[in-house]
Design a protein around this motif. Structure first.
Motif, short mmCIF file in Angstrom:
data_model
loop_
_atom_site.label_atom_id
_atom_site.label_comp_id
_atom_site.label_asym_id
_atom_site.label_seq_id
_atom_site.Cartn_x
_atom_site.Cartn_y
_atom_site.Cartn_z
N TRP A 12 1.24 -1.45 -0.05
CA TRP A 12 0.13 -0.35 0.25
C TRP A 12 1.04 1.16 0.03
CZ3 TRP A 12 0.06 3.95 4.28
CH2 TRP A 12 0.61 3.54 4.54
N SER A 13 2.13 1.36 0.56
CA SER A 13 2.91 2.62 1.33
C SER A 13 3.57 3.03 -0.54
CB SER A 13 3.84 2.03 1.69
OG SER A 13 4.65 1.36 1.65
N TRP A 14 4.00 1.23 -1.30
CA TRP A 14 4.32 2.11 -2.68
C TRP A 14 3.28 2.05 -3.81
CZ3 TRP A 14 9.54 1.04 -4.42
CH2 TRP A 14 10.56 0.54 -3.09
N MET A 15 2.34 1.58 -3.81
CA MET A 15 1.02 2.51 -4.54
C MET A 15 0.74 3.71 -4.61
SD MET A 15 -1.21 -0.71 -3.43
CE MET A 15 -2.93 0.10 -3.79
N GLY A 16 1.28 4.63 -2.41
CA GLY A 16 0.70 6.08 -2.36
C GLY A 16 2.05 6.30 -3.03
N LEU A 17 3.23 5.59 -3.12
CA LEU A 17 4.52 6.29 -3.76
C LEU A 17 4.32 6.59 -5.51
CD1 LEU A 17 7.31 7.51 -3.92
CD2 LEU A 17 8.38 5.30 -3.92
N GLY A 18 3.40 5.16 -6.18
CA GLY A 18 3.05 5.87 -7.24
C GLY A 18 2.35 6.32 -7.57
N ILE A 19 1.40 7.15 -7.07
CA ILE A 19 0.14 8.12 -6.83
C ILE A 19 0.76 9.20 -6.63
CG2 ILE A 19 -1.51 8.56 -6.72
CD1 ILE A 19 -2.69 5.48 -5.41
N ALA A 20 1.61 9.51 -5.91
CA ALA A 20 2.13 10.95 -5.88
C ALA A 20 3.26 11.57 -6.74
CB ALA A 20 2.98 11.15 -4.66
N MET A 21 3.87 10.29 -7.66
CA MET A 21 4.20 10.77 -8.57
C MET A 21 3.60 11.50 -9.28
SD MET A 21 7.31 10.54 -7.76
CE MET A 21 7.15 10.60 -6.16
N VAL A 22 2.99 10.13 -9.61
CA VAL A 22 1.69 10.99 -10.96
C VAL A 22 1.28 12.57 -10.81
CG1 VAL A 22 -1.05 10.91 -12.12
CG2 VAL A 22 1.03 8.83 -11.65
N PHE A 23 1.31 12.94 -9.22
CA PHE A 23 0.63 14.07 -8.76
C PHE A 23 1.12 15.41 -9.57
CE2 PHE A 23 -3.27 12.39 -6.51
CZ PHE A 23 -4.19 13.62 -6.86
N PHE A 24 2.60 14.96 -8.45
CA PHE A 24 4.09 15.59 -8.63
C PHE A 24 3.47 15.95 -10.16
CE2 PHE A 24 4.63 14.65 -4.58
CZ PHE A 24 4.52 15.34 -3.61
N VAL A 25 3.35 15.22 -11.33
CA VAL A 25 4.16 15.77 -12.14
C VAL A 25 2.97 17.14 -13.39
CG1 VAL A 25 3.77 14.64 -14.67
CG2 VAL A 25 5.62 13.33 -13.58
N LEU A 26 1.64 16.43 -12.00
CA LEU A 26 0.42 17.29 -12.57
C LEU A 26 0.42 18.44 -11.91
CD1 LEU A 26 -2.01 14.88 -12.42
CD2 LEU A 26 -1.02 15.79 -15.06
N LEU A 27 1.11 18.68 -10.21
CA LEU A 27 1.59 19.91 -10.14
C LEU A 27 2.27 20.80 -10.44
CD1 LEU A 27 0.78 17.70 -6.09
CD2 LEU A 27 -0.38 19.25 -7.43
N PHE A 28 3.32 20.17 -10.93
CA PHE A 28 5.07 20.69 -11.36
C PHE A 28 4.99 21.46 -13.11
CE2 PHE A 28 5.30 19.91 -7.21
CZ PHE A 28 5.81 20.98 -6.62
N PHE A 29 4.40 20.36 -13.96
CA PHE A 29 4.24 20.25 -15.02
C PHE A 29 3.13 20.80 -15.42
CE2 PHE A 29 8.12 17.87 -13.24
CZ PHE A 29 9.11 18.36 -13.29
N THR A 30 1.80 20.99 -14.91
CA THR A 30 1.07 20.78 -15.42
C THR A 30 0.41 22.04 -14.72
OG1 THR A 30 -0.40 19.93 -15.01
CG2 THR A 30 0.62 18.80 -16.65
N ASP A 31 -0.60 23.08 -15.79
CA ASP A 31 -1.62 23.36 -15.50
C ASP A 31 -2.97 23.16 -14.47
OD1 ASP A 31 0.32 25.50 -14.66
OD2 ASP A 31 -0.58 26.69 -17.42
N LEU A 32 -3.05 22.16 -14.22
CA LEU A 32 -4.83 20.96 -14.75
C LEU A 32 -4.66 21.87 -12.57
CD1 LEU A 32 -3.96 18.08 -16.28
CD2 LEU A 32 -5.50 19.91 -16.79
N LEU A 33 -4.04 21.41 -12.01
CA LEU A 33 -4.43 21.59 -10.37
C LEU A 33 -4.24 23.03 -9.79
CD1 LEU A 33 -2.93 18.10 -9.60
CD2 LEU A 33 -5.21 18.55 -9.87
N ARG A 34 -4.23 23.46 -10.62
CA ARG A 34 -4.18 25.54 -10.42
C ARG A 34 -5.49 26.03 -10.64
NH1 ARG A 34 1.56 28.02 -13.79
NH2 ARG A 34 0.98 29.70 -12.31
N SER A 35 -5.70 26.95 -9.89
CA SER A 35 -6.92 27.94 -9.48
C SER A 35 -6.79 28.84 -9.96
CB SER A 35 -7.56 27.52 -7.90
OG SER A 35 -6.51 28.61 -7.22
#
Length: 261
Positions: A12-35
Motif C-alpha cells: 500500500w505504501s508503494w502504491m501511494g508513492l506511485g500515485i504521488a509521482m503522478v500527482f507531482f508531475v501534474l502539480l509541477f509540469f501542468t496547470d491542471l491543478l492550479r486555481s
C-alpha cells in the motif's frame, strides 16, 4: 486471506508513492491543478490543497516502506507504535495491520476530495488536512529530537519528510492564504485546529481497542480522518466570508440607485 493481507501490507505504501509521482508531475509540469494562473504556484492556495495528498503519501512511504523488514514481513514502525501504547511487538500486538492502511488511505481520499470539491466554495475545508500534516510533522520532529536517535533510524521514520515537506509547505500555504486574503488569520487557525483535533481522535482510536475491539478502532480511524473536513466546514459558517459578498453589496447599491432615478 492472510497471504493477501501480508502482500497488501507491503504494497500500500508503494502504491501511494506511485500515485504521488503522478500527482507531482501534474502539480509541477501542468496547470491542471492550479486555481489561479495569474499567480505563481507557491502563492496559489488552491494548488496547495492538491499538494496535501501526495505529500502525505511520500511521508507514509518514509514511515513504512523504507524500513520494511523482508524477513519478518512487517513494518518496524508499527512495532514502535504498539510498544509506545503498552503492547508488545507483532505478532503479539492486537492492533490489526489493516488499521494503518485504513487511516492513511482515508486521508488520501479526504485530502483529494477537499481539493476537488470544496476549494472554490470553502477553502477552509479544502485545506483542513494541513492541520493533520502540521500536527504529525511536529510530533515526528519533537519525538526525534527527544529520542537522540539518528534521523535514519526506523523509530524516526517520517521525520525527514516532516522537516523537508510538512513544516515548510504548511508555512507557504499559510503565507499564500494571508497574502491573497483567501482566509483570515482566525480562519486559518481554525482550519489547522480542525486537523489537530483529528489527530487527537486518532490517539483515542488506540484506547478504544480495549473497550470496543476492532470495530471501535476502525470507527475512530474513520472519525479521525474525516473530522478535520467536517469541523472546518462547521467553523467556516462563522469565519469564512462569502467570496462575492462585496460584489453582491455593490450590485445592491447600483440597483437601489437605479430605482431612485
Amino acid at each position: 486471506m492472510e497471504a493477501w493481507v501480508t502482500k497488501f501490507d507491503f504494497a500500500w505504501s508503494w502504491m501511494g508513492l506511485g500515485i504521488a509521482m503522478v500527482f507531482f508531475v501534474l502539480l509541477f509540469f501542468t496547470d491542471l491543478l492550479r486555481s489561479d494562473l495569474n499567480k505563481p504556484r507557491w502563492q496559489d492556495a488552491g494548488w496547495f490543497a492538491w499538494v496535501a495528498a501526495p505529500m502525505y503519501m511520500l511521508h507514509q512511504f518514509e514511515e513504512y516502506a523504507l524500513y520494511y523488514d523482508v524477513k519478518t514481513l512487517h513494518h518496524p514502525f508499527a512495532d514502535m507504535i504498539c510498544q509506545k501504547i503498552g503492547y508488545g511487538p507483532y505478532p503479539e500486538c492486537p492492533i490489526p495491520v489493516q488499521h494503518y492502511w485504513l487511516v492513511n488511505i482515508i486521508l488520501w481520499f479526504m485530502a483529494m476530495l477537499g481539493a476537488w470539491k470544496f476549494y472554490k466554495t470553502n477553502p477552509m475545508v479544502a485545506l483542513a488536512p494541513y492541520g493533520l500534516i502540521l500536527a504529525n510533522g511536529l510530533l515526528h520532529i519533537g519525538g526525534w529530537l527527544s529520542s537522540g536517535n539518528s534521523i535514519y533510524y526506523y523509530v524516526s521514520g517520517g521525520t525527514m519528510t516532516s522537516i523537508a515537506l510538512f513544516i515548510p509547505v504548511t508555512i507557504l500555504m499559510i503565507r499564500a492564504c494571508l497574502k491573497w486574503k483567501v482566509m483570515s488569520g482566525w480562519a486559518i487557525t481554525a482550519t489547522l485546529v480542525a486537523g489537530l483535533i483529528g489527530h487527537l481522535i486518532l490517539f483515542g482510536a488506540y484506547a478504544s481497542l480495549d473497550a470496543g475491539g476492532v470495530v471501535a478502532l476502525y470507527t475512530f480511524d474513520f472519525l479521525a480522518m474525516t473530522s478535520p473536513l467536517l469541523l472546518a466546514w462547521i467553523a467556516s459558517k462563522w469565519l469564512l466570508k462569502p467570496k462575492n459578498s462585496s460584489t453582491a453589496t455593490a450590485n445592491k447599491n447600483i440597483a437601489a440607485r437605479d430605482t431612485r432615478h
